[in-house]
Scaffold this active site. Structure first.
Site, PDB file in Angstrom:
ATOM      1  CE  LYS A 111       3.888  11.992   2.154  1.00  0.00           C
ATOM      2  NZ  LYS A 111       3.861  11.387   2.078  1.00  0.00           N
ATOM      3  CE  LYS A 216      14.192   6.619  -1.280  1.00  0.00           C
ATOM      4  NZ  LYS A 216      14.137   6.174   0.128  1.00  0.00           N
ATOM      5  CE  LYS A 219       5.748   1.970  -6.396  1.00  0.00           C
ATOM      6  NZ  LYS A 219       5.189   1.861  -5.212  1.00  0.00           N
TER       7      LYS A 219
END
Length: 351
Positions: A111, A216, A219
């Protein structure tokens, strides 16, 4: 009963991957375990949401959990920020966490790399990371992102959970939670916190594929079908799913985009439907348009009753507030008991 804890960040609506990958198991767990299912709104602060987004997102997940069948009389459903004891335990765990071990976690490095736009470049000295940032995104890597594992550990061990249903992407953070539990016990020479274990209710975790041809459903990937999607939206998404020209030889191995469509059909359609289209594929007679239309219909048939319950529950603010308040009381009672003992062990005065 053994205690199970699971949390979800309120970053949008639940999708089919969330349902079959987690929520469906929760429906069984609530009958077999002492379950705490929480909405991790504190965790969402790492992305700086606005106050109205925090409130609306938490309500969205709460309504969708209830619509899926999680029973507030069987399981404790609560909003993380309603249980202030978690924040205090988070503080104590941070005091025993090393900055080096936190900076080495994969989730933090990934991140931080995205936020700072860190690239890998080849130099005479070898492959190194080069930071490309300005003053604005330098501060986007906040301390909350760094200490995500300690907050996650506090969420879990505040209820002395022994099992946590998580995916492989969270396994390193689970190992950190076990480490922090051990470290507390070792530091204060007690056998207080159990070491939580990752587990799946079924032997094999269900992986729901996205409709973009690989990976997969998620969102952030933009390939999800949400439980709240209406029939028109579902059909539009399914009809845009990636396909190929079709098999040229009988019983050909399905390429990933086609295998994903069949994997989705295996989840939401009847066995007869799956077998029919599988036979068509193996005989080189498959018509992807027909398969997609059937798949869209079956997905809508599955989502429709949940969608109706979501809309009904979401419109009943009084009921949602009652559930949230009841969950907060139950979770706070559990957390307060643990924290009172933690304060005594460390040497602080009781409240």
């Amino acid at each position: 009963m053994e205690t199970v804890v699971s949390g979800i960040r309120p970053t949008g609506n639940l999708h089919l991957g969330n349902y079959f990958g987690a929520v469906k198991s929760f429906l069984q767990m609530q009958n077999e375990y002492n379950c705490f299912f929480f909405i991790a709104d504190w965790h969402s602060l790492t992305t700086h949401p606005r106050p109205e987004n925090i409130r609306n997102s938490a309500k969205t997940i709460l309504a969708e959990y209830l619509a899926c069948g999680i029973d507030p009389e069987k399981a404790t459903i609560y909003i993380q920020s309603d249980v202030r004891e978690v924040a205090e335990l988070y503080l104590y765990l941070n005091m025993n966490a090393g900055i080096g071990e936190l900076m080495r976690t994969t989730s933090f490095k990934d991140k931080a790399r995205q936020m700072l736009h860190i690239d890998r470049v080849n130099t005479a000295e070898g492959d190194v990371e080069k930071e490309i940032f300005n003053e604005g995104n330098r501060h986007s890597v906040n301390a909350g992102l760094l200490t995500y594992p300690t907050l996650m550990a506090a969420d879990i061990i505040i209820h002395k959970a022994v099992k946590v249903p998580v995916g492989k992407d969270q396994e390193q953070n689970m190992e950190m939670a076990r480490r922090f539990a051990r470290r507390f016990n070792s530091t204060y020479e007690v056998e207080f916190f159990p070491e939580p274990a990752s587990f799946h209710l079924t032997e094999k975790a269900v992986k729901v594929p996205g409709l973009d041809g690989s990976g997969k459903m998620g969102k952030s990937e933009g390939n999800a079908i949400y439980l709240i999607d209406d029939e028109k939206a579902i059909k539009k998404k399914v009809m845009k799913a990636v396909t190929d020209a079709g098999p040229t030889e009988p019983n050909s191995v399905k390429p990933e985009p086609i295998a994903n469509l069949f994997a989705m059909m295996d989840i939401v359609s009847t066995k007869d439907t799956y077998d029919y289209f599988n036979e068509k594929y193996n005989n080189c007679e498959i018509r992807y348009g027909d398969l997609k239309k059937q798949l869209a219909e079956d997905i809508n048939n599955f989502c429709a009753p949940i969608r109706e319950r979501i809309l009904d529950i979401r419109s009943n603010e009084e009921y949602m507030e009652k559930v949230a308040r009841m969950g907060a009381e139950k979770a706070s009672a559990s957390a307060a008991k643990t924290l009172a003992e933690v304060r005594e062990i460390i040497g602080f005065r009781p409240y």
